[in-house]
Motif scaffolding. Structure first.
Motif, mmCIF file in Angstrom:
data_model
loop_
_atom_site.group_PDB
_atom_site.id
_atom_site.type_symbol
_atom_site.label_atom_id
_atom_site.label_comp_id
_atom_site.label_asym_id
_atom_site.label_seq_id
_atom_site.Cartn_x
_atom_site.Cartn_y
_atom_site.Cartn_z
ATOM 1 N N ILE A 141 0.652 -1.412 -0.188
ATOM 2 C CA ILE A 141 -0.100 0.006 0.032
ATOM 3 C C ILE A 141 0.990 1.085 0.022
ATOM 4 O O ILE A 141 0.462 1.991 -0.740
ATOM 5 C CB ILE A 141 -1.013 -0.038 1.164
ATOM 6 C CG1 ILE A 141 -2.086 -1.192 1.120
ATOM 7 C CG2 ILE A 141 -1.882 1.357 1.213
ATOM 8 C CD1 ILE A 141 -2.822 -1.467 2.407
ATOM 9 N N GLY A 142 1.838 1.144 0.908
ATOM 10 C CA GLY A 142 2.835 2.219 0.652
ATOM 11 C C GLY A 142 3.338 2.576 -0.617
ATOM 12 O O GLY A 142 3.712 3.688 -1.178
ATOM 13 N N ASP A 143 3.768 1.214 -1.305
ATOM 14 C CA ASP A 143 4.263 1.387 -2.925
ATOM 15 C C ASP A 143 3.180 2.144 -3.660
ATOM 16 O O ASP A 143 3.713 3.000 -4.469
ATOM 17 C CB ASP A 143 4.545 0.314 -3.230
ATOM 18 C CG ASP A 143 5.893 -0.557 -2.658
ATOM 19 O OD1 ASP A 143 6.702 0.153 -2.190
ATOM 20 O OD2 ASP A 143 6.001 -1.676 -2.951
ATOM 21 N N HIS A 144 2.010 1.818 -3.427
ATOM 22 C CA HIS A 144 0.746 2.522 -4.219
ATOM 23 C C HIS A 144 0.793 4.120 -3.930
ATOM 24 O O HIS A 144 0.530 4.889 -4.880
ATOM 25 C CB HIS A 144 -0.607 1.827 -4.004
ATOM 26 C CG HIS A 144 -0.549 0.509 -4.661
ATOM 27 N ND1 HIS A 144 -0.175 0.073 -5.909
ATOM 28 C CD2 HIS A 144 -0.950 -0.603 -3.867
ATOM 29 C CE1 HIS A 144 -0.334 -1.061 -6.044
ATOM 30 N NE2 HIS A 144 -0.947 -1.751 -5.106
ATOM 31 N N ALA A 145 0.882 4.315 -2.525
ATOM 32 C CA ALA A 145 1.150 5.749 -2.237
ATOM 33 C C ALA A 145 2.103 6.457 -2.906
ATOM 34 O O ALA A 145 2.032 7.647 -3.402
ATOM 35 C CB ALA A 145 0.992 5.998 -0.866
ATOM 36 N N GLU A 146 3.344 5.732 -2.899
ATOM 37 C CA GLU A 146 4.407 6.369 -3.554
ATOM 38 C C GLU A 146 4.279 6.384 -4.991
ATOM 39 O O GLU A 146 4.528 7.669 -5.605
ATOM 40 C CB GLU A 146 5.785 5.584 -3.329
ATOM 41 C CG GLU A 146 6.941 6.082 -3.775
ATOM 42 C CD GLU A 146 7.921 5.065 -4.024
ATOM 43 O OE1 GLU A 146 9.154 5.387 -4.126
ATOM 44 O OE2 GLU A 146 7.888 3.667 -4.032
ATOM 45 N N GLY A 147 3.561 5.773 -5.703
ATOM 46 C CA GLY A 147 3.095 5.739 -7.001
ATOM 47 C C GLY A 147 2.256 6.973 -7.243
ATOM 48 O O GLY A 147 2.571 7.595 -8.122
ATOM 49 N N ASN A 148 1.433 7.076 -6.353
ATOM 50 C CA ASN A 148 0.500 8.576 -6.602
ATOM 51 C C ASN A 148 1.238 9.704 -6.348
ATOM 52 O O ASN A 148 0.842 10.769 -7.018
ATOM 53 C CB ASN A 148 -0.756 8.384 -5.788
ATOM 54 C CG ASN A 148 -1.786 7.172 -6.246
ATOM 55 O OD1 ASN A 148 -1.597 6.871 -7.349
ATOM 56 N ND2 ASN A 148 -2.585 7.086 -5.565
#
Length: 221
Positions: free
Chosen positions: A94-101
């Motif tokens: 989920i942190g990776d997805h936040a970083e992606g955003n």
């Protein structure tokens, strides 16, 4: 290690997991804030702090493995440790997805806004809320709450479908919007996948309580 000492280490492990969850929830919120407010410095900060999320995940993994290797946890204790190991992977993702955003926020920063962001922040807010409740259900061992969070994933999916359809219309009506619209679809997909990860966490809650591994929901995308 006496039982009292083992229980203390187990509580510390759960506390570390909750701290990681707090870091991840903050990343979800701030990455969307950076996108909505075109705050490029905040986006860069989210990207940089993802390293701390990764580091925390690996620290918890090491503690978990050490606890299993040096002790002889009973079946219920072992379920808790295994669940924590699974949950921290989902949290890190989920942190990776936040970083992606946050990276998408940087891409959008130099472009004129396609439309006011309304449903994307709603997706982010709902995902963060679900995450907090899922972790709360884990700590309190409340299966009913975990099941409610799983059911609410449909709300995030509905928002994703709505955003996707709306952006397709933009692209069809004006090809010049394709680049911006595509990036917003990427952002929505990151949030949809994050909510799916939350349902995984809820499944681990139920595993700890019942001892059964069961899949309650899978991504439609």
């Amino acid at each position: 290690m006496p039982r009292m000492g083992f229980d203390r280490h187990l509580r510390e492990l759960e506390d570390d997991m909750l701290l990681l969850g707090s870091m991840v929830g903050k990343a979800v919120d701030r990455s969307m804030q950076s996108m909505k407010e075109r705050d490029l410095e905040l986006a860069k900060q989210v990207i940089e702090e993802d390293k701390l999320i990764n580091q925390k995940r690996f620290e918890i993994e090491e503690k978990s493995v050490e606890l299993m290797a040096t002790q002889q946890p009973m079946a219920r204790d072992l379920r808790i440790i295994v669940a924590v190991l699974n949950i921290i992977v989902d949290l890190e993702r989920i942190g990776d997805h936040a970083e992606g955003n946050a990276k998408i926020a940087l891409m959008l920063g130099e472009e004129p806004p396609l439309k006011p962001l309304i449903d994307l922040p709603r997706m982010a807010s709902k995902t963060e809320e679900m995450l907090n409740r899922a972790l709360g259900a884990f700590v309190r061992r409340v299966s009913a709450e975990a099941l409610r969070v799983i059911d609410e994933d449909d709300e995030v999916d509905g928002l994703y479908n709505q955003i996707f359809r709306e952006l397709l219309v933009f692209m069809a009506e004006d090809p010049h919007t394709i680049s911006r619209a595509t990036r917003l679809i990427w952002a929505a997909h990151n949030l949809e996948r994050s909510a799916d990860r939350v349902t995984n966490i809820c499944e681990r809650v139920l595993f700890v309580i019942t001892g059964k591994s069961e899949e309650f929901g899978s991504s439609k995308y």
